[in-house]
Scaffold this active site. Structure first.
Site, PDB file in Angstrom:
ATOM      1  CG  ASP A 257      -1.940  -4.564 -16.890  1.00 12.86           C
ATOM      2  OD1 ASP A 257      -1.251  -5.578 -16.684  1.00 12.86           O
ATOM      3  OD2 ASP A 257      -2.434  -3.874 -15.984  1.00 12.86           O
TER       4      ASP A 257
ATOM      5  CG  HIS B  89       1.325  -2.218 -15.234  1.00 15.46           C
ATOM      6  ND1 HIS B  89       1.047  -3.469 -14.736  1.00 15.46           N
ATOM      7  CD2 HIS B  89       2.314  -2.368 -16.157  1.00 15.46           C
ATOM      8  CE1 HIS B  89       1.830  -4.349 -15.348  1.00 15.46           C
ATOM      9  NE2 HIS B  89       2.607  -3.726 -16.212  1.00 15.46           N
TER      10      HIS B  89
ATOM     11  NE  ARG C 134      -9.532 -15.459   4.625  1.00 17.45           N
ATOM     12  CZ  ARG C 134      -8.629 -14.777   5.325  1.00 17.45           C
ATOM     13  NH1 ARG C 134      -7.531 -14.355   4.746  1.00 17.45           N
ATOM     14  NH2 ARG C 134      -8.838 -14.513   6.595  1.00 17.45           N
TER      15      ARG C 134
ATOM     16  N   GLY D 269       0.767  -1.227   0.000  1.00 16.06           N
ATOM     17  CA  GLY D 269       0.000   0.000   0.000  1.00 16.06           C
ATOM     18  C   GLY D 269       0.801   1.282   0.000  1.00 16.06           C
ATOM     19  CB  SER D 270       4.272   2.254  -0.880  1.00 12.60           C
ATOM     20  OG  SER D 270       4.397   1.863  -2.235  1.00 12.60           O
ATOM     21  CG  ASN D 271       1.655   3.411  -5.760  1.00 15.19           C
ATOM     22  OD1 ASN D 271       1.991   4.465  -6.309  1.00 15.19           O
ATOM     23  ND2 ASN D 271       2.260   2.270  -5.992  1.00 15.19           N
TER      24      ASN D 271
ATOM     25  CD  GLU E 167       4.532   1.951  -9.207  1.00 12.33           C
ATOM     26  OE1 GLU E 167       3.544   1.749  -8.483  1.00 12.33           O
ATOM     27  OE2 GLU E 167       5.321   1.050  -9.528  1.00 12.33           O
TER      28      GLU E 167
ATOM     29  CG  ASN F 162      -3.838  -0.688 -12.400  1.00  4.16           C
ATOM     30  OD1 ASN F 162      -3.783  -0.992 -11.223  1.00  4.16           O
ATOM     31  ND2 ASN F 162      -2.990  -1.179 -13.304  1.00  4.16           N
TER      32      ASN F 162
ATOM     33  CE  LYS G 286      -7.017 -12.537  -5.667  1.00  7.33           C
ATOM     34  NZ  LYS G 286      -6.537 -13.848  -6.170  1.00  7.33           N
TER      35      LYS G 286
END
Ligand SMILES: Nc1nc2c(c(=O)[nH]1)N[C@@H](CN(C=O)c1ccc(C(=O)N[C@@H](CCC(=O)O)C(=O)O)cc1)CN2
Ligand SMILES: NCC(=O)N[C@@H]1O[C@H](COP(=O)([O-])[O-])[C@@H](O)[C@H]1O
Length: 198
Positions: free
Chosen positions: A154, A113, A64, A16-18, A183, A111, A95
């Site tokens: 992508d 990438h 889950r 989760g750094s972005n 990023e 997104n 996902k």
């Protein structure tokens, strides 16, 4: 005059750094957006821990918690619409975003990438596999892409890219670190531009 802020939901799987970089950027006066919701398919993700620490509403949604990807898609869409989310960002989300959410948020899901799309994208192209592919290809330049999220991984229109050099002594790890730093600059810039209506 109160200016409405763009509510941004971030979908994350692991570090989760972005997500953190985006949240920090949202705190800058005049940013125009707020990170208002976080979702992870990984209940133990550092991203969910960060969200809880910072009081950002969050939820674990995965195979889950819900029996089918179809049910997961419907529940995710419900959360996004109930919270008035205006932009969805997948950042290290491993996902596939489902058809209901894609349709309802068409043009409003982006997104990040870690390669210069269309090179080195698609199924299986995530994390270190991307940087290993860049090194194996002999590319002299790489870098992050921010693109629209569409049905297949992508393949959506690229919004922005940031080139970084591939150095002769690079390993996948050293390359990943250089791309990740890019990023952290590129993604908040793109979200701020979207929030401004640019
Ligand atoms: N509908 C879409 N959903 C997502 C997209 C997209 O473009 N369209 N981008 C991904 C992020 N991504 C690359 O940026 C990406 C993530 C994961 C995979 C992948 O091959 N995943 C594996 C499963 C991995 C795991 O379970 O840990 C797989 O599906 O077999 C490729 C690209 C976010 N969602
Ligand atoms: N194809 C998807 C993919 O590889 N995404 C990549 O996962 C990392 C997540 O880091 P973070 O969780 O620290 O933001 C980032 O480098 C992102 O580009």
């Amino acid at each position: 005059m109160v200016v409405a802020q763009l509510g941004v939901a971030v979908l994350v799987s692991h570090g989760g750094s972005n997500f953190r970089a985006l949240h920090e950027a949202s705190l800058v006066p005049g940013a125009g957006f707020a990170v208002s919701f976080a979702v992870s398919n990984n209940s133990g993700s550092q991203a969910l821990a960060y969200a809880r620490e910072r009081g950002i509403p969050s939820r674990h949604l995965s195979s889950r918690t819900h029996g089918s990807v179809d049910e997961l898609d419907a529940v995710l869409l419900g959360e996004l619409t109930d919270r008035g989310v205006g932009l969805v960002v997948t950042a290290g989300y491993m996902k596939k975003v489902g058809p209901r959410t894609l349709a309802a948020y068409e043009g409003r899901i982006i997104n990040v990438h870690p390669s210069l799309l269309p090179r080195h994208g698609g199924q299986g192209m995530y994390g270190m596999a991307v940087h290993e592919a860049v090194l194996a290809s002999g590319d002299q330049v790489t870098g992050p892409s921010v693109h629209h999220v569409t049905a297949e991984y992508d393949t959506g229109p690229v919004i922005a890219r940031q080139e970084v050099p591939v150095l002769p002594d690079d390993t996948a790890e050293s390359l990943a670190a250089r791309v990740l730093a890019a990023e952290h600059r590129l993604l908040p810039e793109v979200v701020a531009r979207i929030a401004r209506g640019d």
